[in-house]
Write an enzyme that holds these catalytic residues in place. Structure first.
Site, PDB file in Angstrom:
ATOM      1  N   HIS A 185     -23.147 -27.487 -73.239  1.00 21.98           N
ATOM      2  CA  HIS A 185     -21.828 -28.103 -73.096  1.00 21.98           C
ATOM      3  C   HIS A 185     -21.065 -27.558 -71.902  1.00 21.98           C
ATOM      4  O   HIS A 185     -20.288 -28.278 -71.288  1.00 21.98           O
ATOM      5  CB  HIS A 185     -21.008 -27.890 -74.372  1.00 21.98           C
ATOM      6  N   HIS A 194     -17.187 -23.482 -78.813  1.00 19.95           N
ATOM      7  CA  HIS A 194     -16.635 -24.752 -78.322  1.00 19.95           C
ATOM      8  C   HIS A 194     -15.128 -24.680 -78.082  1.00 19.95           C
ATOM      9  O   HIS A 194     -14.376 -25.591 -78.444  1.00 19.95           O
ATOM     10  CB  HIS A 194     -16.980 -25.890 -79.284  1.00 19.95           C
TER      11      HIS A 194
END
Length: 412
Positions: free
Chosen positions: A86, A11
């Site tokens: 994502h 991330h």
């Protein structure tokens, strides 16, 4: 024998709590994994998706990632990866860009052999498209085979993907599945096949209390003793300290009691998360947060679970309202164009005076793509992974939705 680091859910670019320091922490955690890979001279680093937190990583995040990957390449260690939900884009993936630069290999239906192990990849596929999947992979002649995939697989928490179906319908017999998406490290055995999550490399939410790390996986006939062919070991990495403080207030107790409990911890440069329960007096979260930062905390957030009286369990948190808004919007099934408009309106990089013109330009740019105005459930597709009945392409993400996401060419 083949030794690899299995990691994922890095991330990079996530500015947690709107903190630039936390944003850097996510890149630093990935850097720490690569440090270990170089020091241990592993055969490969295998990334199971969500390298980036967002489909539009900013330039510093891209440059930082490229710098880390170059160190890995300089050490002669391949970086094998799949695309997570994502980071998935409507067009080319950032992973494709890294592949063109010679810094990564995007895994798919064709085997990528490292040592004596063949690696295959399965990008994230939304639930609505999984019934169409045909788990068709090209054959290999290596001693071992493993599938790297991104999704919530059974028998782990929040599962929506049948692991047994994947293993039984695949035309390759996998010796292991290396997974990403679930931030909690875990492992299980499904149809005699070890299946494991490496977990996230940084705490992306307050629920991730355990230490962060990755898996060291060894493919070897004698790896685990007996008939086991795969050995999976957990390794920790040093990350930003999180301090969790739970305070149950009794009658007549209030802020002074909370301060007393907070003061008992070493708060230096830590993320401090305080949870207040009980029957005591009202407290002002902002005052507690200011106190904690004065005591040395990098960030402090207070959750007072007594704030709302209801028969249902409701958490009132001051941790990150932006995340709550994003999560709500992602669940509304908006079209790609609507999602782009929302992102523009809430973007910190677009000045208020430029929002109207930026939104107008974005809509005009999409007028030739009517699919962008269709609700997200209809889906788009991107390359990678097994055959889903549409010339070998699999759908882009479902959560967060990725329909209408810009390609690298549009971005640049």
């Amino acid at each position: 024998m083949t030794r690899v680091i299995h990691t994922g859910d890095t991330h990079i670019g996530y500015q947690q709590y709107h903190s630039p320091d936390r944003r850097q922490d996510f890149l630093d955690a990935f850097d720490a994994v690569v440090d270990d890979a170089v020091d241990d001279d592993v055969d490969a680093v295998v990334h199971a998706g969500d390298l980036f937190h967002d489909r539009r990583p900013e330039l510093p995040d891209l440059m930082g990632t490229i710098s880390v990957l170059r160190r890995l390449d300089d050490a002669g260690i391949p970086f094998l990866a799949v695309v997570g939900n994502h980071e998935s884009t409507r067009g080319g993936q950032w992973l494709d860009l890294f592949e063109r630069l010679g810094l990564a290999t995007r895994l798919g239906r064709e085997p990528v052999v490292v040592g004596d192990t063949a690696f295959y990849g399965l990008d994230h596929v939304p639930v609505s498209r999984r019934d169409e999947l045909e788990y068709a992979f090209e054959p290999h002649d290596a001693d071992y085979a493993t599938l790297v995939a991104h999704g919530l697989f059974e028998p782990f928490a929040h599962a929506d993907w049948d692991t047994e179906t994947v293993l039984e319908e695949s035309d390759v017999a996998f010796d292991a599945m290396l997974l990403g998406d679930n931030h909690k490290p875990d492992r299980a055995t499904v149809t005699d096949t070890p299946v494991t999550y490496s977990g996230s490399t940084e705490r992306a939410s307050a629920s991730e209390r355990e230490g962060r790390g990755y898996n060291l996986v060894r493919f070897d006939e004698d790896a685990g003793g007996g008939d086991d062919r795969v050995e999976i070991r957990r390794r920790a990495i040093d990350t930003r300290e999180f301090v969790f403080v739970s305070v149950e207030l009794g009658e007549g107790e209030g802020e002074s009691r909370v301060r007393e409990q907070v003061r008992q911890h070493d708060l230096g440069d830590a993320v401090v998360l305080v949870e207040v329960t009980g029957e005591g007096d009202p407290v002002t979260p902002a005052a507690i947060e200011e106190f904690a930062t004065d005591e040395g905390a990098l960030i402090a957030r207070v959750t007072d679970r007594r704030t709302v009286e209801t028969d249902d369990e409701v958490d009132v948190s001051f941790a990150d309202p932006e995340d709550a808004v994003r999560e709500r919007i992602e669940g509304m099934g908006l079209s790609a164009a609507a999602l782009d408009i929302d992102e523009t309106v809430r973007s910190e990089s677009v000045a208020d005076t430029n929002v109207r013109e930026t939104v107008k330009s974005a809509v005009e740019d999409r007028l030739d793509d009517l699919d962008a105005f269709v609700a997200a459930d209809d889906g788009e597709s991107n390359e990678g992974g097994p055959d889903d009945g549409d010339e070998g392409e699999t759908d882009a993400d479902s959560e967060p939705t990725t329909d209408g996401q810009v390609s690298m060419e549009d971005y640049l």
